[in-house]
Structure formats: structure tokens, C-alpha cells
Design a protein around this motif. Sequence first.
Motif, PDB file in Angstrom:
ATOM      1  N   LEU A 128      -6.052  -1.573 -11.825  1.00 46.84           N
ATOM      2  CA  LEU A 128      -5.058  -2.101 -10.887  1.00 46.84           C
ATOM      3  C   LEU A 128      -5.191  -1.425  -9.520  1.00 46.84           C
ATOM      4  N   THR A 129      -5.361  -0.127  -9.517  1.00 51.49           N
ATOM      5  CA  THR A 129      -5.527   0.608  -8.259  1.00 51.49           C
ATOM      6  C   THR A 129      -6.770   0.129  -7.520  1.00 51.49           C
ATOM      7  N   GLU A 130      -7.875  -0.060  -8.246  1.00 54.51           N
ATOM      8  CA  GLU A 130      -9.111  -0.547  -7.624  1.00 54.51           C
ATOM      9  C   GLU A 130      -8.945  -1.948  -7.042  1.00 54.51           C
ATOM     10  N   VAL A 131      -8.309  -2.843  -7.799  1.00 60.53           N
ATOM     11  CA  VAL A 131      -8.084  -4.209  -7.330  1.00 60.53           C
ATOM     12  C   VAL A 131      -7.256  -4.192  -6.052  1.00 60.53           C
ATOM     13  N   LEU A 132      -6.213  -3.380  -6.042  1.00 65.53           N
ATOM     14  CA  LEU A 132      -5.374  -3.309  -4.845  1.00 65.53           C
ATOM     15  C   LEU A 132      -6.135  -2.728  -3.657  1.00 65.53           C
ATOM     16  N   LYS A 133      -6.855  -1.637  -3.865  1.00 61.51           N
ATOM     17  CA  LYS A 133      -7.617  -1.015  -2.768  1.00 61.51           C
ATOM     18  C   LYS A 133      -8.650  -1.973  -2.197  1.00 61.51           C
ATOM     19  N   ASN A 134      -9.338  -2.700  -3.073  1.00 63.34           N
ATOM     20  CA  ASN A 134     -10.437  -3.563  -2.645  1.00 63.34           C
ATOM     21  C   ASN A 134      -9.996  -4.916  -2.097  1.00 63.34           C
ATOM     22  N   ASN A 135      -8.883  -5.461  -2.620  1.00 61.44           N
ATOM     23  CA  ASN A 135      -8.488  -6.818  -2.269  1.00 61.44           C
ATOM     24  C   ASN A 135      -7.167  -6.933  -1.508  1.00 61.44           C
ATOM     25  N   PHE A 136      -6.264  -6.013  -1.753  1.00 61.24           N
ATOM     26  CA  PHE A 136      -4.929  -6.080  -1.147  1.00 61.24           C
ATOM     27  C   PHE A 136      -4.475  -4.693  -0.698  1.00 61.24           C
ATOM     28  N   PRO A 137      -5.245  -4.013   0.163  1.00 57.88           N
ATOM     29  CA  PRO A 137      -4.909  -2.628   0.516  1.00 57.88           C
ATOM     30  C   PRO A 137      -3.521  -2.477   1.147  1.00 57.88           C
ATOM     31  N   GLU A 138      -3.041  -3.535   1.798  1.00 63.87           N
ATOM     32  CA  GLU A 138      -1.716  -3.461   2.426  1.00 63.87           C
ATOM     33  C   GLU A 138      -0.596  -3.281   1.397  1.00 63.87           C
ATOM     34  N   ILE A 139      -0.826  -3.713   0.167  1.00 58.98           N
ATOM     35  CA  ILE A 139       0.187  -3.574  -0.892  1.00 58.98           C
ATOM     36  C   ILE A 139       0.421  -2.102  -1.221  1.00 58.98           C
ATOM     37  N   LEU A 140      -0.612  -1.292  -1.093  1.00 61.76           N
ATOM     38  CA  LEU A 140      -0.481   0.126  -1.428  1.00 61.76           C
ATOM     39  C   LEU A 140       0.299   0.921  -0.375  1.00 61.76           C
ATOM     40  N   GLU A 141       0.548   0.315   0.773  1.00 63.54           N
ATOM     41  CA  GLU A 141       1.287   1.002   1.833  1.00 63.54           C
ATOM     42  C   GLU A 141       2.786   0.925   1.567  1.00 63.54           C
ATOM     43  N   GLY A 142       3.493   1.998   1.866  1.00 62.26           N
ATOM     44  CA  GLY A 142       4.950   2.007   1.767  1.00 62.26           C
ATOM     45  C   GLY A 142       5.472   2.008   0.340  1.00 62.26           C
ATOM     46  N   ASP A 143       6.757   1.696   0.202  1.00 59.88           N
ATOM     47  CA  ASP A 143       7.437   1.772  -1.084  1.00 59.88           C
ATOM     48  C   ASP A 143       7.701   0.412  -1.723  1.00 59.88           C
ATOM     49  N   GLY A 144       7.215  -0.656  -1.117  1.00 55.30           N
ATOM     50  CA  GLY A 144       7.450  -1.992  -1.673  1.00 55.30           C
ATOM     51  C   GLY A 144       6.900  -2.131  -3.082  1.00 55.30           C
ATOM     52  N   VAL A 145       7.312  -3.188  -3.760  1.00 55.82           N
ATOM     53  CA  VAL A 145       6.817  -3.495  -5.096  1.00 55.82           C
ATOM     54  C   VAL A 145       5.308  -3.664  -5.000  1.00 55.82           C
ATOM     55  N   LYS A 146       4.585  -3.042  -5.932  1.00 52.72           N
ATOM     56  CA  LYS A 146       3.123  -3.047  -5.882  1.00 52.72           C
ATOM     57  C   LYS A 146       2.485  -4.149  -6.720  1.00 52.72           C
ATOM     58  N   TRP A 147       3.169  -4.587  -7.786  1.00 51.54           N
ATOM     59  CA  TRP A 147       2.592  -5.603  -8.667  1.00 51.54           C
ATOM     60  C   TRP A 147       3.679  -6.161  -9.570  1.00 51.54           C
ATOM     61  N   ASN A 148       3.333  -7.200 -10.299  1.00 54.73           N
ATOM     62  CA  ASN A 148       4.256  -7.822 -11.246  1.00 54.73           C
ATOM     63  C   ASN A 148       4.712  -6.821 -12.313  1.00 54.73           C
ATOM     64  N   PHE A 149       5.908  -7.029 -12.789  1.00 52.84           N
ATOM     65  CA  PHE A 149       6.520  -6.230 -13.855  1.00 52.84           C
ATOM     66  C   PHE A 149       6.849  -4.799 -13.431  1.00 52.84           C
ATOM     67  N   THR A 150       7.175  -4.649 -12.146  1.00 52.76           N
ATOM     68  CA  THR A 150       7.801  -3.414 -11.696  1.00 52.76           C
ATOM     69  C   THR A 150       9.262  -3.526 -12.112  1.00 52.76           C
ATOM     70  N   LYS A 151       9.815  -2.443 -12.639  1.00 49.56           N
ATOM     71  CA  LYS A 151      11.172  -2.470 -13.185  1.00 49.56           C
ATOM     72  C   LYS A 151      12.028  -1.389 -12.529  1.00 49.56           C
ATOM     73  N   PHE A 152      13.291  -1.727 -12.285  1.00 51.62           N
ATOM     74  CA  PHE A 152      14.258  -0.797 -11.710  1.00 51.62           C
ATOM     75  C   PHE A 152      15.425  -0.672 -12.680  1.00 51.62           C
ATOM     76  N   LEU A 153      15.841   0.549 -12.920  1.00 53.31           N
ATOM     77  CA  LEU A 153      16.955   0.811 -13.823  1.00 53.31           C
ATOM     78  C   LEU A 153      18.171   1.211 -12.987  1.00 53.31           C
ATOM     79  N   VAL A 154      19.279   0.494 -13.205  1.00 58.35           N
ATOM     80  CA  VAL A 154      20.517   0.710 -12.466  1.00 58.35           C
ATOM     81  C   VAL A 154      21.590   1.138 -13.457  1.00 58.35           C
ATOM     82  N   ASP A 155      22.282   2.238 -13.158  1.00 58.71           N
ATOM     83  CA  ASP A 155      23.294   2.733 -14.094  1.00 58.71           C
ATOM     84  C   ASP A 155      24.608   1.952 -13.992  1.00 58.71           C
ATOM     85  N   LYS A 156      25.569   2.324 -14.813  1.00 55.66           N
ATOM     86  CA  LYS A 156      26.853   1.617 -14.899  1.00 55.66           C
ATOM     87  C   LYS A 156      27.653   1.670 -13.605  1.00 55.66           C
ATOM     88  N   ASN A 157      27.306   2.605 -12.722  1.00 49.90           N
ATOM     89  CA  ASN A 157      28.001   2.746 -11.439  1.00 49.90           C
ATOM     90  C   ASN A 157      27.271   2.063 -10.285  1.00 49.90           C
TER      91      ASN A 157
END
Length: 182
Positions: A128-157
Motif C-alpha cells: 500500500l505504501t509503495e502504491v501510494l508513493k508511486n501513483n498517488f504521492p499527494e495522498i501521503l501528505e497531511g492527516d487526511g484519510v489515506k485509503w479505504n477502510f480507515t476507521k475512527f473510534l468515537v467514545d460515548k462523549n
Amino acid sequence: MKIYDINVTTNGGKTKSLSEYQGKVMLIANTASKCGFTDQYTELESLNKEFKDKGLCVLGFPSDNFANQEPDDDEMIAKNCQLNFGVTFELFKKGDVRGESAHELFKFLTSKQGFKGFDDAHQLSQKLTEVLKNNFPEILEGDGVKWNFTKFLVDKNGEVVARFEPTADFAKIKECIQSLLK
């Protein structure tokens, strides 16, 4: 802004406020049906079945932001998820999860939990890292979602307490969910 101030659109086209999930633990995932991680629908559904009666809400947000891996419309996405993976957790309208056009939910989530890297123990991390570096290097910049099935856990508050990349071990995700449901 709090997560409960954000509105989302269901797969069926209805507007819903995330305030409806106050007091619940949310596992929010961006999904795609033609991805190497698509089998994670099964694992997400397993978590949903095991913990929904204890206060977990699994929420799926289909996206076509990564290599055209979610080309279907909302109706087909729902059918595919139900028929192929037995998905009963809630699905939302397909939309963007990164970049300027990203839904405000994903802008909020990534502002609270930045990218810390892929799990090196996962067999697809290096590829995945190689594919991103070679084909979509802009995805690796910053904190945005990098690929499908990124998950965020939110607590009860409503606090975004964890981010799990698609390469994260589901045992670790389950352990975090269990600790929040106590």
C-alpha cells in the motif's frame, strides 16, 4: 464544533444528525466494494453483531476517492454489502472522505486523529505504501484519510479517541471498543 453538530445523509437519502448517537460508541469507517480490504466489511459486521446491544454503532461511509474502488451508486452499494457481506450496520451516502470536497465529518475526524502510519505487521502495508508513493504521492501528505477502510473510534462523549488505518489488527480495534463500552 462537536461531532454531534454534524449532519450526514443515510444511504436512503435522509438527513440524520450524529447527535442521535450521543451516549453510544461509534466506529466510523470509509468503505469501498472493489478494494483489497473489502473483506473488512465482514469484520466490521462481526463487531456490529457482537457489540451493538452493548452500545456500539458501526457507521459505513462509502467513498470513491481511491483508484475508483467504489464505482456503484448508493442502492447498489447497499445491495452488494447485504448480499456479499451480510452487512446490517448503517450505511451512508457515498461521498468524499479526503481533500477539499471531503464531507465535514471526515475533515473533523482527521483533525482530531492524524495519520500515524500503517501497521507494519500487516501483509499489505508495504505494498500500500509503495502504491501510494508511486501513483498517488499527494495522498501521503497531511492527516487526511489515506485509503479505504480507515476507521475512527468515537467514545460515548463524542471524543474521537482512536484512528485505525486499513492495515490495523481487528483484535486491537475490538480491544479498544470493549474498553469504551465498560
